[in-house]
Design a protein around this motif. Structure first.
Motif, PDB file in Angstrom:
ATOM      1  N   GLY A 272       0.795  -1.222   0.000  1.00 37.90           N
ATOM      2  CA  GLY A 272       0.000   0.000   0.000  1.00 37.90           C
ATOM      3  C   GLY A 272       0.823   1.264   0.000  1.00 37.90           C
ATOM      4  N   GLN A 273       1.944   1.250   0.736  1.00 38.92           N
ATOM      5  CA  GLN A 273       2.753   2.463   0.829  1.00 38.92           C
ATOM      6  C   GLN A 273       3.456   2.799  -0.479  1.00 38.92           C
ATOM      7  OE1 GLN A 273       3.315  -0.432   2.324  1.00 38.92           O
ATOM      8  NE2 GLN A 273       5.501  -0.884   2.620  1.00 38.92           N
ATOM      9  N   SER A 274       3.516   1.816  -1.417  1.00 40.70           N
ATOM     10  CA  SER A 274       4.187   2.067  -2.698  1.00 40.70           C
ATOM     11  C   SER A 274       3.226   2.600  -3.756  1.00 40.70           C
ATOM     12  CB  SER A 274       4.841   0.777  -3.209  1.00 40.70           C
ATOM     13  OG  SER A 274       3.856  -0.150  -3.661  1.00 40.70           O
ATOM     14  N   LEU A 275       1.918   2.486  -3.525  1.00 45.77           N
ATOM     15  CA  LEU A 275       0.956   2.836  -4.564  1.00 45.77           C
ATOM     16  C   LEU A 275       0.999   4.307  -4.974  1.00 45.77           C
ATOM     17  CD1 LEU A 275      -2.120   0.639  -3.587  1.00 45.77           C
ATOM     18  CD2 LEU A 275      -0.800   0.524  -5.712  1.00 45.77           C
ATOM     19  N   PRO A 276       1.105   5.277  -4.048  1.00 52.61           N
ATOM     20  CA  PRO A 276       1.149   6.670  -4.504  1.00 52.61           C
ATOM     21  C   PRO A 276       2.289   6.946  -5.474  1.00 52.61           C
ATOM     22  CG  PRO A 276       0.657   6.590  -2.160  1.00 52.61           C
ATOM     23  CD  PRO A 276       1.019   5.193  -2.570  1.00 52.61           C
ATOM     24  N   ALA A 277       3.485   6.432  -5.177  1.00 55.13           N
ATOM     25  CA  ALA A 277       4.627   6.656  -6.067  1.00 55.13           C
ATOM     26  C   ALA A 277       4.421   5.956  -7.401  1.00 55.13           C
ATOM     27  CB  ALA A 277       5.912   6.179  -5.406  1.00 55.13           C
ATOM     28  N   PHE A 278       3.852   4.747  -7.360  1.00 56.59           N
ATOM     29  CA  PHE A 278       3.604   4.014  -8.605  1.00 56.59           C
ATOM     30  C   PHE A 278       2.577   4.740  -9.465  1.00 56.59           C
ATOM     31  CE2 PHE A 278       1.306   0.736 -11.037  1.00 56.59           C
ATOM     32  CZ  PHE A 278       2.363   0.226 -11.783  1.00 56.59           C
ATOM     33  N   GLN A 279       1.509   5.197  -8.843  1.00 59.82           N
ATOM     34  CA  GLN A 279       0.470   5.911  -9.592  1.00 59.82           C
ATOM     35  C   GLN A 279       0.983   7.230 -10.155  1.00 59.82           C
ATOM     36  OE1 GLN A 279      -2.399   5.919  -6.446  1.00 59.82           O
ATOM     37  NE2 GLN A 279      -3.189   3.866  -6.948  1.00 59.82           N
ATOM     38  N   ALA A 280       1.910   7.863  -9.445  1.00 57.30           N
ATOM     39  CA  ALA A 280       2.517   9.085  -9.972  1.00 57.30           C
ATOM     40  C   ALA A 280       3.323   8.777 -11.231  1.00 57.30           C
ATOM     41  CB  ALA A 280       3.407   9.732  -8.913  1.00 57.30           C
ATOM     42  N   LEU A 281       4.057   7.648 -11.233  1.00 61.00           N
ATOM     43  CA  LEU A 281       4.795   7.249 -12.432  1.00 61.00           C
ATOM     44  C   LEU A 281       3.839   6.998 -13.595  1.00 61.00           C
ATOM     45  CD1 LEU A 281       7.465   4.775 -10.981  1.00 61.00           C
ATOM     46  CD2 LEU A 281       7.880   7.054 -11.928  1.00 61.00           C
ATOM     47  N   GLN A 282       2.713   6.355 -13.310  1.00 62.58           N
ATOM     48  CA  GLN A 282       1.735   6.115 -14.370  1.00 62.58           C
ATOM     49  C   GLN A 282       1.214   7.428 -14.956  1.00 62.58           C
ATOM     50  OE1 GLN A 282      -0.933   3.523 -12.025  1.00 62.58           O
ATOM     51  NE2 GLN A 282      -0.570   1.937 -13.566  1.00 62.58           N
TER      52      GLN A 282
END
Length: 454
Positions: A272-282
């Protein structure tokens, strides 16, 4: 034909057999259903197709695929003459005739003769990380030569960063066991016992890598023949997904998805803590290579099961309505592993995954399981259930999770032929053996064109 003495990878372990394994992710129906879920085209299983297993070992995986999928023509190649002889004898004994095997290394397979057929599917499991770079290059050349436009490549390999912690230990083990007497299995058993001893001595690497100590203890309980093939080859490479993607792009194959359906659902497969950074990359339009590398780091991924598609002039993606119709046509069946009873509807189902437990509300899952207990149903029929009437897209996500969990499976489409004649002797044979690590008994099922734990 290249014989073992002629091979450039002659140091590959060949004095003990590679234990029989079955990988459900390599079966045609699984591959096609996974691609459909991702909105991608796949070969038509109701029409004749060709399937090639690269590094098939003694051929059990290919045997199950051929016996349960009569529309396909199946071919397995491997460098070990003993394994190929065993595979041929077993197929002949069980009367599986849409299958044959050749003793070839990848370099020989690119030459003419022999001329391998053009293929709709190519699968390679347990090979790519354990062969030298020239053999990996030959494998890719074979894909370039023989995979048809729109064809599917399944490729499994050890990945960074999760498997990198084992690299130095594997090199140490390989070097230390070379002078030991006995077979490769004897060396592997002695070598792993020695590693366990070293972990107790407080060596710095093991002190810094507590998970590695746990992995060595796990390895000590496994079959020695398997350990020999896993750990004693001179080539043992933990690969970066971005490098693998670049190499396959060079032969006109493009990354499509993971063959592990759960890993295609970011919300449940990434911490869960990685999702914001991943979604920003998307949102920033990051490349597929960057996105997949991020996922591997977030999960500490140690093995990938990747699906690639060979470029096709008509494109690889389904149009929106094509995707919708392809999903609605799918029929889904309940598997024996599905729970007989579910917790109260206000509760949760907890599934153990690489990133930890995934929680599913029972209220979302129960209507699906309950409906399928009355028999197989189409996606369209499931979408009409009151629980999903206003969110039919939820079914696709639930199916991917529950297929991964082994509870459900997308059925073969109508028109793929009957396999009753081949299935009975195959299942009689499967009852005499166990496969994999840990050992598991199997049962082949006609409806899914695959096998499940018995």
């Amino acid at each position: 034909m290249h014989h073992p003495a002629d091979r450039t990878d002659a140091a590959y372990v060949h004095d003990v057999p590679y234990p029989a394994h079955f990988h459900r992710e390599t079966m045609p129906a699984w591959l096609c259903a996974t691609l459909t879920a991702m909105g991608l085209k796949s070969p038509d299983l109701t029409r004749p197709y060709t399937y090639l297993d690269l590094g098939c070992g003694s051929g059990l995986n290919t045997l199950i695929a051929a016996a349960t999928n009569p529309q396909g023509q199946f071919l397995g190649i491997d460098i070990h003459p003993t394994a190929i002889a065993q595979a041929r004898a077993r197929a002949q004994t069980l009367g599986v005739h849409n299958l044959h095997y050749e003793c070839l290394d990848f370099a020989a397979a690119t030459q003419s003769p022999p001329a391998l057929p053009a293929c709709d599917f190519m699968v390679c499991h347990g090979v790519y990380s354990w062969i030298a770079p020239p053999q990996r290059q030959a494998l890719r050349q074979l894909v370039q030569q023989r995979l048809l436009p729109g064809g599917v490549l399944y490729l499994a390999y050890m990945s960074q960063p999760g498997s990198s912690a084992m690299a130095a230990t594997q090199k140490l083990l390989h070097l230390a066991t070379q002078p030991l007497p006995g077979s490769s299995a004897d060396k592997a058993r002695a070598g792993v016992a020695w590693l366990q001893h070293l972990t107790q001595q407080g060596l710095g690497h093991f002190g810094e890598q507590p998970r590695l100590v746990q992995e060595i203890d796990r390895l000590a309980a496994l079959d020695a023949d398997y350990l020999a093939h896993e750990l004693l080859n001179p080539h043992w490479d933990s690969l970066h997904v971005a490098d693998v993607m670049a190499d396959l792009n060079a032969v006109d194959c493009h990354y499509a998805a993971s063959a592990t359906p759960l890993e295609n659902l970011d919300a449940v497969s990434l911490p869960g803590q990685s999702l914001p950074a991943f979604q920003a990359l998307q949102r920033q339009g990051a490349s597929p290579a960057l996105l997949e590398t991020f996922k591997d780091v977030a999960r500490n991924q140690n093995q990938r099961r990747d699906l690639y598609l060979r470029q096709h002039p008509a494109g690889l993606a389904l149009r929106s309505e094509e995707h919708r119709q392809a999903l609605l046509r799918q029929r889904i069946g309940l598997l024996p592993a599905a729970p007989r009873e579910l917790p109260p509807t206000q509760g949760e189902l907890v599934l153990d995954t690489r990133i930890g437990p995934v929680h599913l509300p029972v209220a979302q899952v129960a209507p699906l399981i309950t409906a399928l207990r009355h028999g197989a149903a189409s996606y369209a029929e499931l979408a009409r259930l009151p629980a999903y009437a206003h969110q039919p897209g939820l079914i696709s996500q639930l199916l991917q999770v529950l297929v991964w969990a082994g509870w459900l499976h997308v059925l073969l489409p109508a028109g793929t032929g009957s396999v009753a004649a081949a299935l009975a002797p195959l299942n009689t044979y499967l009852r005499t053996m166990t496969v994999g690590q840990p050992p598991t008994a199997l049962q082949a099922l006609e409806t899914i064109g695959s096998a499940v734990p018995a």
